[in-house]
Design a protein around this motif. Structure first.
Motif, PDB file in Angstrom:
ATOM      1  N   PHE A  92      43.904 -47.963 -43.021  1.00  0.00           N
ATOM      2  CA  PHE A  92      42.565 -47.920 -43.677  1.00  0.00           C
ATOM      3  C   PHE A  92      42.210 -48.517 -45.236  1.00  0.00           C
ATOM      4  O   PHE A  92      41.313 -48.486 -45.613  1.00  0.00           O
ATOM      5  N   THR A 116      37.189 -41.491 -42.673  1.00  0.00           N
ATOM      6  CA  THR A 116      37.277 -40.388 -41.696  1.00  0.00           C
ATOM      7  C   THR A 116      38.145 -39.447 -42.392  1.00  0.00           C
ATOM      8  O   THR A 116      38.418 -39.591 -43.308  1.00  0.00           O
ATOM      9  N   ARG A 147      33.020 -47.039 -44.731  1.00  0.00           N
ATOM     10  CA  ARG A 147      34.090 -48.005 -44.472  1.00  0.00           C
ATOM     11  C   ARG A 147      33.341 -49.209 -45.115  1.00  0.00           C
ATOM     12  O   ARG A 147      32.489 -50.020 -44.767  1.00  0.00           O
ATOM     13  N   GLU A 149      33.527 -52.465 -44.541  1.00  0.00           N
ATOM     14  CA  GLU A 149      33.641 -53.308 -43.238  1.00  0.00           C
ATOM     15  C   GLU A 149      33.398 -54.819 -43.839  1.00  0.00           C
ATOM     16  O   GLU A 149      32.368 -55.096 -44.711  1.00  0.00           O
ATOM     17  N   PHE A 165      28.713 -39.443 -38.699  1.00  0.00           N
ATOM     18  CA  PHE A 165      29.933 -39.250 -37.911  1.00  0.00           C
ATOM     19  C   PHE A 165      30.412 -38.118 -37.224  1.00  0.00           C
ATOM     20  O   PHE A 165      30.194 -36.968 -37.840  1.00  0.00           O
ATOM     21  N   HIS A 169      38.416 -32.332 -34.679  1.00  0.00           N
ATOM     22  CA  HIS A 169      39.712 -32.262 -34.765  1.00  0.00           C
ATOM     23  C   HIS A 169      40.386 -31.123 -34.495  1.00  0.00           C
ATOM     24  O   HIS A 169      39.880 -29.951 -34.446  1.00  0.00           O
ATOM     25  N   PHE A 211      44.622 -46.151 -33.058  1.00  0.00           N
ATOM     26  CA  PHE A 211      44.190 -45.582 -34.368  1.00  0.00           C
ATOM     27  C   PHE A 211      45.385 -45.364 -35.069  1.00  0.00           C
ATOM     28  O   PHE A 211      46.470 -44.716 -34.817  1.00  0.00           O
ATOM     29  N   GLN A 231      32.525 -50.656 -28.707  1.00  0.00           N
ATOM     30  CA  GLN A 231      33.317 -49.398 -28.503  1.00  0.00           C
ATOM     31  C   GLN A 231      32.346 -48.167 -29.045  1.00  0.00           C
ATOM     32  O   GLN A 231      31.935 -48.111 -30.202  1.00  0.00           O
ATOM     33  N   THR A 234      35.967 -42.895 -29.563  1.00  0.00           N
ATOM     34  CA  THR A 234      37.668 -43.107 -29.288  1.00  0.00           C
ATOM     35  C   THR A 234      37.940 -41.406 -29.394  1.00  0.00           C
ATOM     36  O   THR A 234      37.413 -40.623 -30.144  1.00  0.00           O
ATOM     37  N   HIS A 236      42.019 -39.435 -29.950  1.00  0.00           N
ATOM     38  CA  HIS A 236      43.172 -39.849 -30.313  1.00  0.00           C
ATOM     39  C   HIS A 236      44.271 -38.802 -30.203  1.00  0.00           C
ATOM     40  O   HIS A 236      43.790 -37.496 -30.459  1.00  0.00           O
ATOM     41  N   TYR A 265      38.799 -36.654 -32.348  1.00  0.00           N
ATOM     42  CA  TYR A 265      37.894 -37.789 -31.438  1.00  0.00           C
ATOM     43  C   TYR A 265      36.783 -38.180 -32.335  1.00  0.00           C
ATOM     44  O   TYR A 265      36.278 -37.014 -32.845  1.00  0.00           O
TER      45      TYR A 265
HETATM   46  C1  P5A Z   1      38.371 -39.896 -34.454  1.00  0.00           C
HETATM   47  C2  P5A Z   1      37.505 -39.223 -35.196  1.00  0.00           C
HETATM   48  C3  P5A Z   1      38.481 -42.204 -35.857  1.00  0.00           C
HETATM   49  O1  P5A Z   1      37.990 -42.351 -37.051  1.00  0.00           O
HETATM   50  N1  P5A Z   1      39.040 -39.962 -36.544  1.00  0.00           N
HETATM   51  C4  P5A Z   1      38.097 -38.827 -36.546  1.00  0.00           C
HETATM   52  C5  P5A Z   1      38.978 -40.755 -35.652  1.00  0.00           C
HETATM   53  N2  P5A Z   1      38.459 -43.016 -34.854  1.00  0.00           N
HETATM   54  S1  P5A Z   1      37.685 -44.503 -35.133  1.00  0.00           S
HETATM   55  O2  P5A Z   1      37.916 -45.118 -33.663  1.00  0.00           O
HETATM   56  O3  P5A Z   1      38.061 -45.081 -36.239  1.00  0.00           O
HETATM   57  O4  P5A Z   1      36.091 -44.333 -35.039  1.00  0.00           O
HETATM   58  C6  P5A Z   1      35.582 -43.408 -33.996  1.00  0.00           C
HETATM   59  C7  P5A Z   1      34.339 -44.337 -33.611  1.00  0.00           C
HETATM   60  O5  P5A Z   1      33.473 -44.644 -34.368  1.00  0.00           O
HETATM   61  C8  P5A Z   1      32.665 -45.912 -34.240  1.00  0.00           C
HETATM   62  N3  P5A Z   1      32.605 -46.767 -35.770  1.00  0.00           N
HETATM   63  C9  P5A Z   1      31.902 -47.130 -36.242  1.00  0.00           C
HETATM   64  N4  P5A Z   1      30.587 -47.077 -35.973  1.00  0.00           N
HETATM   65  C10 P5A Z   1      29.587 -47.816 -36.765  1.00  0.00           C
HETATM   66  N5  P5A Z   1      30.101 -48.381 -38.060  1.00  0.00           N
HETATM   67  C11 P5A Z   1      31.401 -48.684 -38.262  1.00  0.00           C
HETATM   68  N6  P5A Z   1      31.855 -49.137 -39.365  1.00  0.00           N
HETATM   69  C12 P5A Z   1      32.200 -47.809 -37.406  1.00  0.00           C
HETATM   70  N7  P5A Z   1      33.627 -47.748 -37.434  1.00  0.00           N
HETATM   71  C13 P5A Z   1      33.959 -47.134 -36.055  1.00  0.00           C
HETATM   72  C14 P5A Z   1      33.460 -46.589 -33.088  1.00  0.00           C
HETATM   73  O6  P5A Z   1      32.607 -46.283 -31.980  1.00  0.00           O
HETATM   74  C15 P5A Z   1      34.912 -45.787 -33.174  1.00  0.00           C
HETATM   75  O7  P5A Z   1      35.107 -45.691 -31.644  1.00  0.00           O
END
Ligand code: P5A
Ligand code: ZN
Length: 501
Positions: A92, A116, A147, A149, A165, A169, A211, A231, A234, A236, A265
């Motif tokens: 991250f 997260t 994030r 990005e 989000f 947990h 992850f 996606q 998720t 984990h 998740y």
């Molecule tokens: C699971 C929850 C996690 O962060 N930590 C707590 C774990 N998983 S993940 O895969 O990184 O993120 C979960 C889902 O969030 C979506 N996602 C996003 N959606 C929009 N914008 C983003 N920048 C972004 N990043 C992740 C995805 O669907 C991902 O599966």
């Protein structure tokens, strides 16, 4: 059919030919999201979009509330906590936004905006969890995360501020219990996406792309209209790795101290993006009734009504009000559009907003004590007696919910291309690879790939795809689940690949 008013629109909506343009136009015209906010990857919810969002999240909340409790943790994560779990932070660190100053004073410890919340929550788990009686501990929160990005940002799809989000947990006494929780989470997410009528494939992510900090990751992916996968959630299995880092232990029945076993998740706004993208058409949104802020719109067909209604009541308007009140009483989200716009303008507006069902009532209908039902998802019209409206609406909404789900599932199924061949090793392999590349333009390709990162990356380059993962939950009956790796010919599992968002 009433004469449609020509509504001027600069861009003709074409979902199949130009998905990207269609998507931005829909967000604007259906008033989901205003994309004019002056920060990259950050957007504003319109009231209508926000209503959809809340209905979608309501479904997830009620599923989670079964066995989880809702909490809220802080947005700030102190740098030292965020940095503790080595693998996690490696995954991250390039995506973290930092707060380093309070006013003009440098902070002693920089604060991360949570990307997260593992590293916000688990230090607190350490003090909350004492005994095996505190376990399982299952919490969730719906919060914004940030994030940084660097890939192309896109509303609801790739955000720098994820406004909601939905992260869960959990902590357990054993690995077996944690794995059981992973299965429950898969079932929970299935039910969630089923209620949104969103089809999906479930995979176990490749070990080299799980992850950061997890033992393994399970992903839900759906297919967008441009043939790329998204996606959408998720799950984990974290095992003991975070427990060891944050020293989360419990006293077992025999008095010994043990590390907890964890899962987490999460789901983001992408679930809303997929509802819009998958069900919408060239006239606008098509909302599944379960998440439609307005499930039924009633349109009076009146021509020169004003004088009449001023002289004490117009039978059409009265009938509309009666139907509206009856639907409200039946718990249906109904709206009576008695604005002064022409019927055609009303049709256009509510089609754009994805209202699943329209009821038209005109003077001719009243002669037979009936009204007309027009479904958003198919052009057929239906005459319904006025005294049967409420039960007929209920039945029709259920039918629409099922029918758009079936259609979407079918579309996904049809774009999955299976191959059992070891194409790389075959004669004319160039041609066959080109064929697979073409298939991957439109959907998911299912093939055999071993779990080595080298083979995965070589295949990704050859086909211009991403490896989604091993098809753990969804292999069709009778289908071979083991074969030869397409790249190295060693024993391999069935894997889904696609061009991914
Ligand atoms: C699971 C929850 C996690 O962060 N930590 C707590 C774990 N998983 S993940 O895969 O990184 O993120 C979960 C889902 O969030 C979506 N996602 C996003 N959606 C929009 N914008 C983003 N920048 C972004 N990043 C992740 C995805 O669907 C991902 O599966
Ligand atoms: Zn291989």
């Amino acid at each position: 059919m009433q004469h449609k008013t020509e509504t001027k629109a600069e861009i003709v909506l074409q979902k199949e030919n130009n998905f990207s343009e269609w998507y931005s136009e829909i967000l604007k015209r259906a008033e989901i999201l205003d994309i004019r906010y002056p920060v990259k990857g950050v957007y504003v919810w319109y009231p209508y979009g926000y209503k959809i969002r809340n209905l979608v999240y309501g479904i997830l909340r009620s599923l989670l509330d079964n066995e989880h409790e809702e909490v809220q943790f802080p947005l700030f994560i102190p740098k030292d906590e965020l940095m503790k779990e080595k693998e996690h932070i490696k995954g991250f660190e390039d995506e973290v936004f930092w707060v380093t100053k309070g006013g003009s004073t440098e902070l002693d410890i920089p604060l991360a905006l949570r990307p997260t919340s593992e590293t916000a929550i688990y230090p607190v788990f350490k003090v909350w969890i004492r005994s095996h009686r505190d376990l399982p501990l299952r919490i969730y929160q719906i919060v914004n995360t940030f994030r940084y990005e660097t890939k192309h940002t896109r509303p609801l799809i790739r955000l720098r501020e994820i406004t909601s989000f939905k992260e869960a947990h959990t902590a357990h006494v054993s690995r077996a219990d944690a794995e059981e929780q992973v299965k429950k989470a898969v079932a929970l997410y299935k039910s969630f996406f089923d209620q949104l009528a969103i089809p999906y494939v479930i995979t176990q992510r490749p070990a080299w792309d799980k992850f950061p900090g997890a033992v393994y990751s399970i992903a839900f992916d759906t297919l967008m209209p441009d043939g790329r996968t998204l996606q959408i959630g998720t799950i984990h299995l974290l095992g003991e790795s975070f427990a060891r880092t944050f020293d989360i232990k419990y006293e077992d029945k025999d008095g010994s101290l043990k590390f907890v076993n964890q899962t987490c998740y999460g789901i983001s706004e992408r679930c809303v993006a997929s509802v819009i993208a998958i069900h919408g058409d060239d006239h606008g949104l098509v909302l599944p009734p379960k998440v439609a802020p307005i499930q039924v719109v009633i349109v009076p067909i009146v021509f020169s009504s004003k004088e009449e209604s001023n002289n004490g009541g117009n039978p059409v308007e009265e009938a509309c009000v009666t139907v509206y009140e009856e639907l409200k009483r039946a718990g249906i989200r109904a709206f009576l559009d008695n604005s002064e716009d022409r019927p055609g303008a009303k049709y256009y507006r509510w089609e754009m907003k994805g209202v699943p069902l329209r009821i038209e009532i005109g003077p001719r209908d009243l002669k037979t004590n009936s009204c007309e039902f027009v479904r958003r998802d198919n052009p057929k019209k239906m005459h319904v007696p006025l005294n049967e409206v409420a039960p007929e609406v209920k039945r029709t909404l259920e039918e629409i919910q099922v029918s758009i789900h079936e259609e979407a599932k079918e579309a996904l199924r049809n774009t999955i291309y299976h191959t059992d061949e070891n194409i790389k090793g075959a004669e004319n392999s160039e041609e066959k690879m080109a064929e697979l590349r073409r298939k991957a333009e439109r959907g998911i390709v299912s093939l055999f790939l071993c779990d080595s990162e080298r083979c995965g990356q070589e295949l990704e380059e050859l086909l211009g795809v991403s490896v989604l993962g091993e098809a753990v939950y969804e292999t069709e009956e009778g289908e071979k689940s083991e074969g030869e790796c397409m790249i190295c010919s060693r024993k391999a599992k069935r894997v889904y690949v696609a061009r991914a968002y």
